[in-house]
Design a protein around this motif. Structure first.
Motif, PDB file in Angstrom:
ATOM      1  N   MET A 163       0.837  -1.195   0.000  1.00  0.00           N
ATOM      2  CA  MET A 163       0.000   0.000   0.000  1.00  0.00           C
ATOM      3  C   MET A 163       0.878   1.254   0.000  1.00  0.00           C
ATOM      4  O   MET A 163       0.589   2.231  -0.716  1.00  0.00           O
ATOM      5  CB  MET A 163      -0.926   0.006   1.219  1.00  0.00           C
ATOM      6  N   SER A 164       1.943   1.228   0.787  1.00  0.00           N
ATOM      7  CA  SER A 164       2.871   2.356   0.803  1.00  0.00           C
ATOM      8  C   SER A 164       3.515   2.545  -0.567  1.00  0.00           C
ATOM      9  O   SER A 164       3.692   3.674  -1.038  1.00  0.00           O
ATOM     10  CB  SER A 164       3.954   2.135   1.858  1.00  0.00           C
ATOM     11  N   ILE A 166       2.238   1.807  -3.468  1.00  0.00           N
ATOM     12  CA  ILE A 166       1.240   2.426  -4.347  1.00  0.00           C
ATOM     13  C   ILE A 166       1.236   3.939  -4.137  1.00  0.00           C
ATOM     14  O   ILE A 166       1.224   4.723  -5.095  1.00  0.00           O
ATOM     15  CB  ILE A 166      -0.162   1.846  -4.086  1.00  0.00           C
ATOM     16  N   GLY A 167       1.262   4.360  -2.849  1.00  0.00           N
ATOM     17  CA  GLY A 167       1.250   5.781  -2.546  1.00  0.00           C
ATOM     18  C   GLY A 167       2.490   6.497  -3.041  1.00  0.00           C
ATOM     19  O   GLY A 167       2.402   7.599  -3.621  1.00  0.00           O
ATOM     20  N   HIS A 238      -4.543   2.270 -12.466  1.00  0.00           N
ATOM     21  CA  HIS A 238      -4.937   1.468 -11.304  1.00  0.00           C
ATOM     22  C   HIS A 238      -6.083   0.524 -11.672  1.00  0.00           C
ATOM     23  O   HIS A 238      -6.053  -0.666 -11.352  1.00  0.00           O
ATOM     24  CB  HIS A 238      -5.371   2.376 -10.153  1.00  0.00           C
ATOM     25  N   LEU A 336      -5.638  -3.926  -2.677  1.00  0.00           N
ATOM     26  CA  LEU A 336      -4.984  -2.724  -2.152  1.00  0.00           C
ATOM     27  C   LEU A 336      -5.181  -1.537  -3.098  1.00  0.00           C
ATOM     28  O   LEU A 336      -5.420  -0.412  -2.651  1.00  0.00           O
ATOM     29  CB  LEU A 336      -3.492  -2.976  -1.933  1.00  0.00           C
ATOM     30  N   TYR A 337      -5.073  -1.778  -4.407  1.00  0.00           N
ATOM     31  CA  TYR A 337      -5.327  -0.696  -5.371  1.00  0.00           C
ATOM     32  C   TYR A 337      -6.759  -0.192  -5.240  1.00  0.00           C
ATOM     33  O   TYR A 337      -7.012   1.017  -5.318  1.00  0.00           O
ATOM     34  CB  TYR A 337      -5.062  -1.170  -6.799  1.00  0.00           C
ATOM     35  N   ARG A 339      -8.597  -0.280  -2.544  1.00  0.00           N
ATOM     36  CA  ARG A 339      -8.753   0.400  -1.256  1.00  0.00           C
ATOM     37  C   ARG A 339      -7.990   1.720  -1.182  1.00  0.00           C
ATOM     38  O   ARG A 339      -8.294   2.555  -0.327  1.00  0.00           O
ATOM     39  CB  ARG A 339      -8.276  -0.521  -0.130  1.00  0.00           C
ATOM     40  N   TYR A 340      -7.011   1.904  -2.045  1.00  0.00           N
ATOM     41  CA  TYR A 340      -6.159   3.090  -1.948  1.00  0.00           C
ATOM     42  C   TYR A 340      -6.970   4.387  -2.021  1.00  0.00           C
ATOM     43  O   TYR A 340      -6.690   5.345  -1.307  1.00  0.00           O
ATOM     44  CB  TYR A 340      -5.096   3.072  -3.048  1.00  0.00           C
TER      45      TYR A 340
END
Length: 358
Positions: A163-164, A166-167, A238, A336-337, A339-340
């Motif tokens: 997740m980090s 992705i950010g 995404h 995760l994408y 939920r981002y």
């Protein structure tokens, strides 16, 4: 004597770097919303780009340092796996690059900074398959002793880690893309203000069918239902990744279940629904589904219904030739994408029939 001095200098440098990573890893990171990125980037003036670069120069080292620290302290010996050590070194190199870049005071500094973070993004292109390779090395080492419930700590770390990532890649990619002198219509950096989910689903399905054709020699049809004129602001890359991964899984399941049948394989169906508050994309197939006992495992990073690629690939290389299917990270990464930016991904399985992926 010279060798000893060099070794001592290296140890001091390592200790100094470790302390700096620890210090930055304890700092608080700043969240950035899709709306803010869209509004701020809608007018990419030199002043706005300078402000964004100054923010990233302080923000990115915090995020990178946190991940580097975690990579050093993973349970079950995962930190010692060659693939994970390689990823850790990428993060340390990127932290060093970020911290050694001087204060950004003008347009030339901002342009040089942009090129530097662009190179960092390229350096980390293969982080996901490389980490997946490390996890698979652990899985293979543990063998029959592995119990999915006992590895929650690893799953939680990987969720945070990916997740980090992705950010970080979103922040870098958005800033770099704002320098595009000829951006596509309705695009603000990475964000498409009028993205058509039906169009993205069509492109992702074509890509997934091409993979299936290459693997099996044929591929089931993909039928897409929805209004092609419906649009909303989102990051097309995404959604492309999520739909591609889900359709690819469905195509493989259908193909393997019906490959010995004389009948035409049933199609994979995608429905795009525009609600008052949400946009829902449903992918359904007749690939046989997953047994109820297997459902709790499908969002873990140690589970896959495909063959283990470690049985075929032994060279780490740079990770460029790593096979995606079989590492067991497609579904958890896709979730995760989703939920981002506040969405989600859910799976409903009918064993003996197929799956609904929403």
């Amino acid at each position: 004597m010279v060798v000893m001095a060099a070794k001592k200098a290296c140890e001091i440098m390592s200790k100094s770097m470790f302390e700096e990573v620890q210090r930055w890893g304890c700092m608080k990171q700043t969240g950035v919303s899709l709306r803010y990125m869209m509004e701020f980037g809608s007018v990419p003036t030199e002043r706005n780009l300078l402000i964004a670069a100054q923010f990233l120069r302080k923000e990115l080292p915090i995020r990178i340092a946190r991940r580097a620290i975690e990579l050093e302290t993973l349970p079950y010996g995962l930190s010692e796996k060659p693939a994970v050590l390689k990823v850790r070194d990428w993060y340390l190199d990127s932290f060093r690059d970020m911290r050694s870049f001087p204060e950004i005071k003008g347009t030339n500094d901002e342009k040089e900074f942009t090129q530097m973070i662009k190179a960092i993004k390229v350096r980390h292109n293969n982080v996901v398959p490389m980490m997946a390779l490390g996890v698979q090395q652990l899985k293979k080492e543990l063998g029959p002793k592995i119990v999915h419930g006992d590895l929650d700590e690893i799953h939680q770390f990987l969720d945070r880690f990916y997740m980090s990532r992705i950010g970080i890649r979103m922040l870098i990619g958005q800033h770099v893309e704002l320098h595009n002198p000829n951006p596509p219509p309705h695009c603000v950096g990475y964000i498409h203000t009028k993205m058509s989910p039906v169009e993205v689903a069509l492109n992702a399905s074509d890509d997934a069918r091409a993979i299936c054709l290459r693997e099996y020699g044929s591929a089931p049809a993909v039928n897409i239902y929805g209004d092609p004129n419906f649009t909303f602001p989102y990051v097309p890359s995404h959604l492309q990744l999520m739909v591609f991964e889900l359709v690819k899984n469905s195509l493989r399941a259908v193909q393997e279940r019906h490959m010995d049948s004389d009948k035409v394989s049933p199609p994979v169906r995608i429905i795009v629904a525009d609600g008052i508050e949400d946009v829902t994309i449903k992918v359904s197939d007749e690939g046989g589904g997953i047994a109820r006992s297997g459902l709790p495992k499908i969002f873990t990073y140690l589970y896959s219904t495909a063959r283990n690629p470690l049985d075929e690939v032994s060279d780490l290389g740079t990770g460029e030739a790593v096979i995606m299917a079989g590492y067991g990270y497609g579904l958890p990464i896709s979730r995760l994408y989703a939920r981002y930016f506040g969405g989600d991904l859910q799976i409903i399985s009918m064993e003996g029939y197929g799956e609904l992926i929403i």
